[in-house]
Design a protein around this motif. Structure first.
Motif, mmCIF file in Angstrom:
data_model
loop_
_atom_site.group_PDB
_atom_site.id
_atom_site.type_symbol
_atom_site.label_atom_id
_atom_site.label_comp_id
_atom_site.label_asym_id
_atom_site.label_seq_id
_atom_site.Cartn_x
_atom_site.Cartn_y
_atom_site.Cartn_z
ATOM 1 N N UNK A 214 0.823 -1.211 0.000
ATOM 2 C CA UNK A 214 0.000 0.000 0.000
ATOM 3 C C UNK A 214 0.855 1.258 0.000
ATOM 4 N N UNK A 215 0.262 2.351 -0.419
ATOM 5 C CA UNK A 215 0.921 3.652 -0.430
ATOM 6 C C UNK A 215 1.387 4.027 0.977
ATOM 7 N N UNK A 216 2.589 4.570 1.082
ATOM 8 C CA UNK A 216 3.018 5.123 2.361
ATOM 9 C C UNK A 216 4.276 4.537 2.949
ATOM 10 N N UNK A 217 4.794 3.461 2.374
ATOM 11 C CA UNK A 217 6.021 2.877 2.921
ATOM 12 C C UNK A 217 5.839 2.498 4.384
ATOM 13 N N UNK A 218 6.695 3.005 5.289
ATOM 14 C CA UNK A 218 6.531 2.688 6.715
ATOM 15 C C UNK A 218 5.188 3.151 7.283
ATOM 16 N N UNK A 219 4.595 4.147 6.622
ATOM 17 C CA UNK A 219 3.262 4.623 7.029
ATOM 18 C C UNK A 219 2.192 4.058 6.085
#
Length: 347
Positions: free
Chosen positions: A226-231
């Motif tokens: 999903x979009x956001x990497x670690x977030x």
């Protein structure tokens, strides 16, 4: 990699669709969307998909000329059954319906189910923005096979679930947000695979749940992130919202249909900013806001700040002059299809 003029690609696409039994009008609509996607730099939604669409016609997953049925209509809302027609054709009609309602009632909301892949999402909100309206569209692949793992997971349970918003303004380039809620659109992985190029870290897990930069791992059972990497929980939550509005609301449901039939659901919202303030003032202030953002001093590694939609506008201007790059694998498929259809003169 050949670079092909758009005025050469478009008639080839139209002719190939017509040879497959698509009406001239619908063939032009689909070709328009695909060439526009290539011009904007979204090659994953451009001519690259033509062989896939022809294959889906052969399998009955796309039904050329299917009726577009308007259900549950009110002055401000409607639900549209596309009966498995081309997504570009069905969603164009649905967006026109929402625009008409916004013209009459200041707001129009239309949901769509049982249509094929809609292509580049930004095309539809832009239809509204060109008429001085704000356009919003969200899209989900219904119960087609999934591609994206929810945050913290290793198995694909979500679609790429894109959303797009377009605002009218006084700028030359449209103000357009067009993004997947996954780290990347699925078609970009296929383009990278066709071009034998690695992908950036953070886009993909292999089938064992390990991070990978090899796009082939996607075809081997991997899952996009999903979009956001670690977030990524933010992208995952956005994806959940898109699927709820674009799939659950119109009645597509969720999960995977074992038949594997691709089915884009859509949620389309169009509203008149003139309901809140004079349109001319709004358009001028949107332009001023974009210029304010662009005036931000660039960070290290950047030469300028761009507002949403600006890079696509520049890319389209350049590709109209210089042509559209088509990866060798895709061009080879187009050549084979043209020869099989007796359309060599269009190559």
């Amino acid at each position: 990699m050949p670079v092909v003029r758009p005025e050469r690609l478009h008639p080839l696409a139209v002719a190939l669709y017509e040879h497959a039994g698509v009406s001239a009008g619908d063939a032009r609509v689909v070709a328009d969307h695909q060439i526009d996607a290539n011009l904007a730099g979204h090659d994953s939604h451009g001519i690259h998909l033509l062989p896939t669409y022809l294959d889906r016609i052969g399998k009955g997953h796309i039904v050329p000329g299917a009726p577009i049925e308007v259900l549950d209509e009110t002055p401000t809302t409607a639900r549209v059954d596309g009966h498995w027609g081309f997504g570009q054709v069905v969603s164009t009609r649905a967006t026109e319906l929402a625009i008409g309602k916004a013209r009459q009632q200041r707001v129009g909301i239309v949901s769509v189910f049982r249509q094929s892949h809609v292509g580049r999402l930004g095309d539809y909100p832009l239809m509204a923005a060109r008429q001085g309206l704000v356009g919003v569209m969200m899209c989900d692949s219904g119960r087609a096979p999934k591609q994206v793992a929810p945050f913290g997971g290793r198995e694909a349970r979500l679609g790429t679930n894109p959303l797009s918003i377009a605002f009218p303004s006084d700028l030359e380039a449209p103000v357009l947000i067009d993004m997947a809620t996954s780290a990347v659109a699925g078609g970009k992985l296929l383009v990278a695979h066709a071009r034998r190029e690695p992908i950036p870290p953070g886009w993909l897990l292999d089938r064992e749940g390990r991070a990978t930069t090899n796009p082939a791992d996607f075809l081997a059972g991997g899952a996009m992130l999903p979009l956001g990497g670690p977030q990524g929980y933010k992208g995952s939550a956005l994806s959940f919202a898109v699927e709820t509005l674009a799939a659950v609301l119109p009645g597509l449901g969720f999960g995977v249909d074992p038949t594997g039939r691709h089915n884009d659901g859509a949620f389309i919202l169009v509203f008149d900013p003139g309901a809140f303030r004079p349109l001319a003032e709004f358009k001028a202030e949107v332009a001023a806001f974009a210029r304010y953002v662009k005036a931000t001093p660039p960070a290290e590694g950047f030469t300028e700040v761009l507002y949403p939609g600006e890079i696509e506008h520049r890319t389209a201007e350049r590709r109209r002059r210089e042509g559209i790059p088509v990866e060798d694998e895709t061009w080879g498929k187009l050549v084979a299809l043209a020869r099989a259809a007796g359309l060599e003169h269009l190559l």
